[in-house]
Design an enzyme around this catalytic site. Structure first.
Site, PDB file in Angstrom:
ATOM      1  N   ARG A   1       0.870  -1.187   0.000  1.00 40.93           N
ATOM      2  CA  ARG A   1       0.000   0.000   0.000  1.00 40.93           C
ATOM      3  C   ARG A   1       0.899   1.226   0.000  1.00 40.93           C
ATOM      4  O   ARG A   1       1.797   1.333   0.837  1.00 40.93           O
ATOM      5  CB  ARG A   1      -0.882   0.011   1.248  1.00 40.93           C
ATOM      6  CG  ARG A   1      -1.781  -1.208   1.333  1.00 40.93           C
ATOM      7  CD  ARG A   1      -2.392  -1.317   2.694  1.00 40.93           C
ATOM      8  NE  ARG A   1      -3.348  -0.267   2.942  1.00 40.93           N
ATOM      9  CZ  ARG A   1      -4.653  -0.417   2.857  1.00 40.93           C
ATOM     10  NH1 ARG A   1      -5.165  -1.588   2.543  1.00 40.93           N
ATOM     11  NH2 ARG A   1      -5.461   0.580   3.094  1.00 40.93           N
TER      12      ARG A   1
ATOM     13  N   CYS B   1     -12.467  13.995   7.894  1.00 39.44           N
ATOM     14  CA  CYS B   1     -13.311  13.033   8.608  1.00 39.44           C
ATOM     15  C   CYS B   1     -12.999  13.044  10.108  1.00 39.44           C
ATOM     16  O   CYS B   1     -11.825  13.064  10.509  1.00 39.44           O
ATOM     17  CB  CYS B   1     -13.087  11.638   8.053  1.00 39.44           C
ATOM     18  SG  CYS B   1     -13.472  11.560   6.305  1.00 39.44           S
TER      19      CYS B   1
ATOM     20  N   CYS C   1      -1.201 -11.615   7.804  1.00 39.98           N
ATOM     21  CA  CYS C   1      -0.976 -10.288   7.215  1.00 39.98           C
ATOM     22  C   CYS C   1       0.067 -10.383   6.092  1.00 39.98           C
ATOM     23  O   CYS C   1       1.157 -10.910   6.281  1.00 39.98           O
ATOM     24  CB  CYS C   1      -0.506  -9.305   8.283  1.00 39.98           C
ATOM     25  SG  CYS C   1      -0.174  -7.686   7.587  1.00 39.98           S
TER      26      CYS C   1
ATOM     27  N   LEU D   1       2.532  -4.524   3.284  1.00 37.99           N
ATOM     28  CA  LEU D   1       3.566  -3.574   3.658  1.00 37.99           C
ATOM     29  C   LEU D   1       3.046  -2.208   3.249  1.00 37.99           C
ATOM     30  O   LEU D   1       2.240  -2.109   2.316  1.00 37.99           O
ATOM     31  CB  LEU D   1       4.860  -3.880   2.905  1.00 37.99           C
ATOM     32  CG  LEU D   1       5.497  -5.236   3.217  1.00 37.99           C
ATOM     33  CD1 LEU D   1       6.668  -5.485   2.274  1.00 37.99           C
ATOM     34  CD2 LEU D   1       5.968  -5.306   4.672  1.00 37.99           C
TER      35      LEU D   1
ATOM     36  N   CYS E   1       3.997  -2.621   9.817  1.00 39.02           N
ATOM     37  CA  CYS E   1       2.720  -2.864  10.497  1.00 39.02           C
ATOM     38  C   CYS E   1       2.023  -1.528  10.702  1.00 39.02           C
ATOM     39  O   CYS E   1       2.637  -0.568  11.159  1.00 39.02           O
ATOM     40  CB  CYS E   1       2.966  -3.544  11.838  1.00 39.02           C
ATOM     41  SG  CYS E   1       1.473  -3.685  12.838  1.00 39.02           S
TER      42      CYS E   1
ATOM     43  N   ASP F   1     -11.299  14.305  43.807  1.00 40.79           N
ATOM     44  CA  ASP F   1     -11.641  15.292  44.842  1.00 40.79           C
ATOM     45  C   ASP F   1     -12.853  16.133  44.422  1.00 40.79           C
ATOM     46  O   ASP F   1     -13.760  16.377  45.215  1.00 40.79           O
ATOM     47  CB  ASP F   1     -10.420  16.201  45.074  1.00 40.79           C
ATOM     48  CG  ASP F   1     -10.736  17.278  46.101  1.00 40.79           C
ATOM     49  OD1 ASP F   1     -11.280  16.915  47.174  1.00 40.79           O
ATOM     50  OD2 ASP F   1     -10.469  18.466  45.837  1.00 40.79           O
TER      51      ASP F   1
HETATM   52 FE1  SF4 Z   1      -9.715   9.724   3.886  1.00 42.44          FE
HETATM   53 FE2  SF4 Z   1     -11.389  11.178   5.409  1.00 42.44          FE
HETATM   54 FE3  SF4 Z   1      -8.926  10.768   6.202  1.00 42.44          FE
HETATM   55 FE4  SF4 Z   1      -9.407  12.352   4.144  1.00 42.44          FE
HETATM   56  S1  SF4 Z   1      -9.982  12.740   6.216  1.00 42.44           S
HETATM   57  S2  SF4 Z   1      -7.818  10.786   4.324  1.00 42.44           S
HETATM   58  S3  SF4 Z   1     -11.146  11.289   3.263  1.00 42.44           S
HETATM   59  S4  SF4 Z   1     -10.470   9.189   5.880  1.00 42.44           S
END
Ligand code: SF4
Ligand code: SAM
Length: 634
Positions: free
Chosen positions: A73, A84, A321, A324, A335, A604
């Site tokens: 990836r 987000c 898994c 990488l 990881c 407290d």
């Molecule tokens: Fe993806 Fe949302 Fe993160 Fe942008 S903010 S990288 S759209 S998950």
């Protein structure tokens, strides 16, 4: 919500203009070097692919647990056009200077090397990959690696601008799209992403389904991060989408990353999601997963699509898994939940005097390589591989061999330092453990942003020998005890001043049905602002630590931060204290003192309304700097 579902049904069932079809028919043919269509390429491996598959899998990409890493990836940008809630703070994340980021030729070179070693699947991610201005030429170049063994080229995207680029991506050989969508309600979309854009995402989904009808064969999965109290009520409407649509909805357990304000209470686990769906659809049945699937797949009989669950928090899938990751600034991460990183970018740039490799430099390197290939038996290798590939592979191999059997458990992940998901590219210092060869040490010290001394096999804080010396006769000598057996303070006069940091955490748990969380939340407790006062108490306490702990040295503290997070669902306040100094000895006692004093202040201030509170789990979770290096609680 209705509008999205209705929209999807209406648009995908209509046959759009014939020009689209003609255009795709042409693009599909252009997608492969031969006359095969793109879909055919996937189904029937070429002769070259078969030969490649027959080779033993690369040792560089095989770890000590025999996991073969054939899936890479690559994060191609840190930028994003959404914000987000679960991924990044409203103000965004600090961006790396451009020069630090991988150039397109560098991404192509790395992809070529990994494919030459057996990687068959590459996913482009980010940040939001579609905001990278040269994503199309980049995909086209990576797509050309199909003739060298690449079978799948995928993208993970928020879908905002995908519809504009989709046709060209399919032409480049795109085989799979994971599209993030956490709600089917345009208003909720704006709340969860802090931006508008729902209609654009809808357009992208429609376009993918439309192109698939024309034979594009792009696997579509919709990723939905489920947060309790935010979008959990949308699980069933999402499930409903799979009744007619041939797509997979993947529900993702909410994961903790730096700055995303994660708490256990906000996470909805796999079992709970399944129960919720089963109540409505009792026939829900399990589908056999593939060996390396990170998702657990289910299906409702009679429905066109499928349901997947990414259970990183409750059921790890580390055993199989095969992934990488390369961050946008060129670090290899073995990881997602580990903080060990090694810079592949720096190794690549050695072949260009440490400078970023732009198109011009890339062409020059390729010419050099062609000449070398003509004079040797290296034919058949992708031209894009770097000239110093041997060194690159050595470092990749060492990093892969140090991949742990599994990532830390929920309790630790919660407190572990890990960059926000969007910044799978920030330089956090690595924490590799285990014996390292002298060659490995040399390479690592060149490529990790840390001195070699840190790579001591004993980075575990409590196993350090710094405080335990042996007498001449070999018996253990206690350094904090004088000749007469009395406790004393050890001398640190011969120690060097270094930057040190420590983080401690603890929890104040309220009794069942306690009114305290609600009163804290509304700031209506008689004694005032609990979290604010506790924060100041923690900071003050850190500064007084040597006055309270008898054998503790006074040290020049440079920073104290105390964070308190109220989790009304979990009925608790989580306290994390971080203390930094430039000194001769560590600051873990200061961090522990700060965390405990902040917790006691919460106690407290709330004791009048809750007598059953428990302060628990006081511990050091991270320590860095000094002789023993970085240590994090497992
Ligand atoms: Fe993806 Fe949302 Fe993160 Fe942008 S903010 S990288 S759209 S998950
Ligand atoms: N911007 C693209 C997108 O949103 O699809 C790609 C990058 S995004 C970081 C990759 C994936 O990580 C998305 O599916 C997103 O939903 C997921 N993700 C981000 N933060 C997460 C979190 N805290 N917990 C679970 N998943 C998360």
């Amino acid at each position: 919500m209705k509008s999205m579902r209705a929209g999807l049904v209406a648009r995908t069932s209509c046959t759009r203009h014939a020009t689209t079809r003609r255009r795709f028919a042409t693009s599909a043919a252009a997608a492969t070097p031969s006359t095969e269509s793109h879909t055919q390429t996937q189904l029937a491996p070429s002769r070259r692919e078969k030969i490649r598959d027959a080779k033993p899998f690369s040792d560089f990409l095989t770890d000590n647990f025999r996991r073969q890493h054939d899936y890479l990836r690559i994060s191609i940008t840190e930028r994003c056009n959404l914000r987000c809630l679960y991924c990044m703070p409203e103000e965004g994340v600090p961006l790396s200077p451009n020069r630090d980021l991988l150039t397109t030729p560098e991404i192509v070179m790395l992809s070529s090397s990994f494919v030459s070693q057996g990687v068959t699947k590459i996913r482009l991610t980010g940040g939001e990959p579609t905001v990278r201005s040269d994503i199309l030429p980049l995909m086209s170049q990576i797509g050309s690696l199909r003739s060298h063994g690449l079978k799948e080229l995928c993208i993970t995207t928020n879908g905002i601008s995908l519809h504009r680029k989709l046709d060209s991506m399919v032409e480049s050989g795109l085989t799979g799209i994971n599209l993030s969508l956490d709600t089917l309600d345009p208003w909720q979309f704006q709340i969860m992403t802090r931006r508008k854009g729902f209609e654009a995402v809808q357009k992208s989904i429609d376009r993918i389904l439309e192109m698939n009808k024309l034979g594009a064969g792009v696997k579509l999965k919709i990723n939905c991060v489920v947060m309790r109290g935010v979008n959990d009520r949308e699980i069933l409407p999402f499930v409903e989408l799979t009744r007619e649509k041939d797509l997979e909805i993947r529900f993702i357990e909410y994961m903790p990353f730096d700055g995303n304000k994660w708490s256990k209470g906000k996470m909805l686990g796999y079992d709970e999601m399944l129960d919720m769906i089963r109540e409505q659809h009792p026939t829900l049945s399990k589908v056999q997963d593939h060996k390396n699937d990170t998702s657990k797949t289910w299906h409702i009989p009679g429905f066109a699509g499928r349901l997947g669950f990414i259970t990183s928090m409750t059921h790890n899938f580390c055993g199989t898994c095969n992934r990488l990751r390369i961050t946008s600034d060129g670090n290899l991460k073995v990881c997602l939940f580990g903080n060990a990183e090694v810079s592949l970018r720096d190794i690549l740039r050695q072949s260009n005097n440490g400078e970023p490799i732009d198109e011009q430099a890339f062409e020059a390197l390729k010419t050099l390589k062609t000449e070398r290939q003509q004079n040797s038996a290296l034919t058949g290798q992708p031209l894009g591989t770097p000239p110093n590939e041997a060194e690159l592979l050595d470092v990749i191999g060492m990093a892969v061999k140090r991949k742990k059997a599994k990532h830390a458990g929920l309790g630790t992940l919660e407190h572990m330092k890990n960059r926000p998901m969007i910044l799978i590219g920030h330089n956090t210092p690595p924490s590799l453990t285990g014996p390292i060869s002298p060659r490995g040490k040399a390479l690592l010290s060149n490529h990790f942003a840390m001195p070699t001394s840190t790579f001591s096999p004993s980075t575990r804080y409590f196993s350090t020998s710094a405080r335990r010396l042996k007498d001449d006769d070999g018996t253990l000598k206690l350094t904090h005890v004088s000749e007469s057996g009395a406790a004393h303070m050890v001398s640190i006069s011969d120690k060097n001043v270094t930057s040190r940091i420590a983080k401690a955490a603890c929890t104040v748990r309220f009794s069942e049905s306690s009114p305290a969380p609600g009163l804290i939340l509304s700031n209506t407790l008689k004694k005032g602002d609990v979290l604010g006062v506790a924060r100041i108490a923690g900071i003050m306490a850190a500064k007084r630590t040597p006055d309270l702990i008898p054998l503790c040295h006074p040290i020049p503290i440079s920073k104290v931060s105390v964070d308190l997070e109220l989790d009304p669902a979990g009925n608790k306040v989580e306290v994390v204290a971080t203390v930094a100094c430039d000194g001769k000895t560590g600051v873990e006692m200061e961090a522990l003192t700060a965390a405990s004093m902040a917790a006691l202040t919460v106690y407290d201030m709330c004791k009048a309304v809750d007598r059953g509170m428990v302060v628990e789990g006081l511990r050091v979770v991270l320590k860095d700097g000094g002789k023993s290096g970085r240590w994090e609680m497992d």
